[in-house]
Each structure stands twice: as structure tokens, then as C-alpha cells.
Design a protein around this motif. Structure first.
Motif, PDB file in Angstrom:
ATOM      1  N   THR A 104       6.163  18.974 -25.226  1.00 16.99           N
ATOM      2  CA  THR A 104       6.155  19.597 -23.900  1.00 16.99           C
ATOM      3  C   THR A 104       7.485  20.278 -23.588  1.00 16.99           C
ATOM      4  N   GLY A 105       8.227  20.654 -24.620  1.00 16.09           N
ATOM      5  CA  GLY A 105       9.445  21.422 -24.418  1.00 16.09           C
ATOM      6  C   GLY A 105      10.739  20.674 -24.632  1.00 16.09           C
ATOM      7  N   GLY A 106      10.678  19.410 -24.991  1.00 11.71           N
ATOM      8  CA  GLY A 106      11.881  18.639 -25.260  1.00 11.71           C
ATOM      9  C   GLY A 106      12.331  18.810 -26.703  1.00 11.71           C
ATOM     10  N   GLU A 107      13.447  18.160 -27.022  1.00 15.38           N
ATOM     11  CA  GLU A 107      13.958  18.247 -28.399  1.00 15.38           C
ATOM     12  C   GLU A 107      14.583  16.914 -28.804  1.00 15.38           C
ATOM     13  N   VAL A 108      14.484  16.629 -30.084  1.00 12.80           N
ATOM     14  CA  VAL A 108      15.076  15.409 -30.626  1.00 12.80           C
ATOM     15  C   VAL A 108      16.591  15.567 -30.650  1.00 12.80           C
ATOM     16  N   ALA A 109      17.288  14.591 -30.081  1.00 17.49           N
ATOM     17  CA  ALA A 109      18.754  14.586 -30.107  1.00 17.49           C
ATOM     18  C   ALA A 109      19.277  13.676 -31.212  1.00 17.49           C
ATOM     19  N   MET A 110      18.488  12.654 -31.572  1.00 22.96           N
ATOM     20  CA  MET A 110      18.824  11.753 -32.665  1.00 22.96           C
ATOM     21  C   MET A 110      17.503  11.256 -33.249  1.00 22.96           C
ATOM     22  N   PRO A 111      17.316  11.374 -34.558  1.00 23.05           N
ATOM     23  CA  PRO A 111      16.053  10.943 -35.158  1.00 23.05           C
ATOM     24  C   PRO A 111      15.762   9.463 -34.895  1.00 23.05           C
ATOM     25  N   PHE A 112      14.491   9.153 -34.793  1.00 22.71           N
ATOM     26  CA  PHE A 112      14.012   7.780 -34.561  1.00 22.71           C
ATOM     27  C   PHE A 112      13.992   7.069 -35.905  1.00 22.71           C
ATOM     28  N   GLU A 113      15.058   6.329 -36.173  1.00 24.23           N
ATOM     29  CA  GLU A 113      15.249   5.684 -37.474  1.00 24.23           C
ATOM     30  C   GLU A 113      15.800   4.282 -37.276  1.00 24.23           C
ATOM     31  N   VAL A 114      15.870   3.536 -38.375  1.00 28.77           N
ATOM     32  CA  VAL A 114      16.425   2.191 -38.319  1.00 28.77           C
ATOM     33  C   VAL A 114      17.914   2.285 -37.984  1.00 28.77           C
ATOM     34  N   ALA A 115      18.303   1.562 -36.950  1.00 33.50           N
ATOM     35  CA  ALA A 115      19.694   1.542 -36.477  1.00 33.50           C
ATOM     36  C   ALA A 115      20.457   0.412 -37.172  1.00 33.50           C
ATOM     37  N   PRO A 116      21.774   0.435 -37.093  1.00 36.84           N
ATOM     38  CA  PRO A 116      22.572  -0.616 -37.740  1.00 36.84           C
ATOM     39  C   PRO A 116      22.215  -2.040 -37.297  1.00 36.84           C
ATOM     40  N   TRP A 117      21.683  -2.208 -36.083  1.00 29.04           N
ATOM     41  CA  TRP A 117      21.330  -3.546 -35.602  1.00 29.04           C
ATOM     42  C   TRP A 117      19.912  -3.958 -36.004  1.00 29.04           C
ATOM     43  N   GLY A 118      19.196  -3.061 -36.715  1.00 31.62           N
ATOM     44  CA  GLY A 118      17.895  -3.438 -37.273  1.00 31.62           C
ATOM     45  C   GLY A 118      16.671  -2.911 -36.567  1.00 31.62           C
ATOM     46  N   ASP A 119      16.791  -2.479 -35.318  1.00 30.08           N
ATOM     47  CA  ASP A 119      15.656  -1.886 -34.608  1.00 30.08           C
ATOM     48  C   ASP A 119      15.570  -0.400 -34.931  1.00 30.08           C
ATOM     49  N   LEU A 120      14.443   0.203 -34.585  1.00 30.84           N
ATOM     50  CA  LEU A 120      14.334   1.660 -34.622  1.00 30.84           C
ATOM     51  C   LEU A 120      14.969   2.207 -33.350  1.00 30.84           C
ATOM     52  N   TYR A 121      15.707   3.311 -33.483  1.00 30.51           N
ATOM     53  CA  TYR A 121      16.390   3.894 -32.340  1.00 30.51           C
ATOM     54  C   TYR A 121      16.435   5.404 -32.521  1.00 30.51           C
ATOM     55  N   PHE A 128      13.803  19.049 -18.919  1.00 34.63           N
ATOM     56  CA  PHE A 128      14.657  19.139 -17.738  1.00 34.63           C
ATOM     57  C   PHE A 128      16.114  18.821 -18.059  1.00 34.63           C
ATOM     58  N   GLY A 129      16.371  18.416 -19.309  1.00 31.34           N
ATOM     59  CA  GLY A 129      17.728  18.088 -19.729  1.00 31.34           C
ATOM     60  C   GLY A 129      18.071  16.618 -19.652  1.00 31.34           C
ATOM     61  N   VAL A 130      17.094  15.758 -19.340  1.00 36.97           N
ATOM     62  CA  VAL A 130      17.332  14.329 -19.242  1.00 36.97           C
ATOM     63  C   VAL A 130      17.148  13.698 -20.626  1.00 36.97           C
ATOM     64  N   LYS A 131      18.138  12.894 -21.034  1.00 38.99           N
ATOM     65  CA  LYS A 131      18.083  12.233 -22.336  1.00 38.99           C
ATOM     66  C   LYS A 131      17.433  10.859 -22.218  1.00 38.99           C
ATOM     67  N   TRP A 132      16.498  10.616 -23.136  1.00 39.38           N
ATOM     68  CA  TRP A 132      15.807   9.329 -23.221  1.00 39.38           C
ATOM     69  C   TRP A 132      16.151   8.704 -24.561  1.00 39.38           C
ATOM     70  N   ALA A 133      16.749   7.531 -24.542  1.00 36.50           N
ATOM     71  CA  ALA A 133      16.987   6.763 -25.755  1.00 36.50           C
ATOM     72  C   ALA A 133      15.801   5.824 -25.914  1.00 36.50           C
ATOM     73  N   VAL A 134      15.290   5.728 -27.132  1.00 37.73           N
ATOM     74  CA  VAL A 134      14.090   4.938 -27.399  1.00 37.73           C
ATOM     75  C   VAL A 134      14.426   3.897 -28.453  1.00 37.73           C
ATOM     76  N   VAL A 135      14.143   2.632 -28.161  1.00 36.68           N
ATOM     77  CA  VAL A 135      14.362   1.560 -29.123  1.00 36.68           C
ATOM     78  C   VAL A 135      13.070   0.763 -29.246  1.00 36.68           C
ATOM     79  N   ALA A 136      12.754   0.372 -30.488  1.00 39.68           N
ATOM     80  CA  ALA A 136      11.544  -0.411 -30.759  1.00 39.68           C
ATOM     81  C   ALA A 136      11.807  -1.289 -31.971  1.00 39.68           C
ATOM     82  N   PRO A 137      11.072  -2.390 -32.085  1.00 45.37           N
ATOM     83  CA  PRO A 137      11.240  -3.239 -33.273  1.00 45.37           C
ATOM     84  C   PRO A 137      10.882  -2.456 -34.527  1.00 45.37           C
ATOM     85  N   ALA A 138      11.653  -2.692 -35.590  1.00 49.64           N
ATOM     86  CA  ALA A 138      11.394  -2.008 -36.873  1.00 49.64           C
ATOM     87  C   ALA A 138      10.196  -2.625 -37.561  1.00 49.64           C
TER      88      ALA A 138
END
Length: 138
Positions: A104-121, A128-138
Motif C-alpha cells: 500500500t505504498g510503504g517500504e522495507v527499512a530493514m529486512p525481516f530476518e533473525v536478529a542477534p537475540w534470536g527472534d525475527l525482526y 505516511f512516513g511512520v516506521k513500524w518495527a516488527v518482532v516475532a518468534p523465529a
């Protein structure tokens, strides 16, 4: 003391569009009051009647409030100094949220990948320019 928290965003004149978009994205109940529909006599300024005086979206465990900024010096919303952190139950739901924002017009600022702490991030910036950080169990 009982406290609840709701993020407040001052939009640069597009709050109504943004809140309808966020309701579509997140679900929930939307309250939206324009200056034209409010009884706000005595304001120290004369707002456009279609400008949003106050809006609140309440969905699951998130609440977002806001309105249209009345200042002529409206800073852009896009920034690297803040983001909303959504803790999502599964990797598939996290990917689906990011896909809805980017489709819907947004863009990825950081790929959704395994983070150093083990979750996906990952991070996504909406249209609109609002950044959403997404974290989920890997």
C-alpha cells in the motif's frame, strides 16, 4: 495509580486518511472528530473544518491517537529516532503485516530476518512516513 498509554501523532494535514488506513491495517475501533463537527468555540486559531481535531484507534493491544497539526511548521513524520514496535505472534503474521504495508505504498527499512537475540525482526515505513518495527518468534 492506573495508567494507560496511547501514542499521539500530529499529522501534516492528512490525519483522516492516515487513521482510516491504520484501521484497515490493524482493525479495531476508530473515533474521529473534525474541527467542523466539534463544538470548539474559543480556540485561539481558526482551523479548517475538515482538519482532524482528535482521532483514536483502539485495536487489540495498541492504541494510536492523533490529529492534524495546526502549526505552519509541520515537520515530516519520517524519522529514524522513533518507531512503533509490534510484537507479533508468528513469523507468518509478521511477514503478512510487512506485506500489507509495502503493498500500500510503504517500504522495507530493514529486512525481516533473525536478529542477534534470536527472534525475527524487521522494519517497514508506511506511506505516511511512520516506521513500524516488527518482532516475532523465529
Amino acid at each position: 495509580m492506573s495508567v494507560t498509554s496511547s501514542t499521539y501523532i500530529s499529522f501534516p494535514g492528512n490525519a483522516a486518511e492516515a487513521f482510516v488506513y491504520y484501521q484497515d491495517l490493524l482493525g479495531g475501533e476508530l473515533e474521529l472528530l473534525t474541527y467542523g463537527s466539534a463544538d470548539l468555540d474559543g480556540l485561539p486559531f481558526t482551523p479548517p473544518p475538515e482538519a482532524v481535531a482528535h482521532a483514536k484507534l483502539t485495536a487489540d493491544a495498541i492504541a494510536i491517537s492523533g490529529g492534524d497539526a495546526m502549526s505552519s511548521d509541520r515537520p515530516p513524520l519520517r524519522s529514524d529516532v522513533y518507531s512503533f514496535l509490534l510484537e507479533i505472534d508468528s513469523a507468518d503474521e509478521g511477514r503478512a503485516f510487512i506485506e500489507r504495508v509495502t503493498s500500500t505504498g510503504g517500504e522495507v527499512a530493514m529486512p525481516f530476518e533473525v536478529a542477534p537475540w534470536g527472534d525475527l525482526y524487521g522494519q517497514v515505513v508506511d506511506k505516511f512516513g511512520v516506521k513500524w518495527a516488527v518482532v516475532a518468534p523465529a
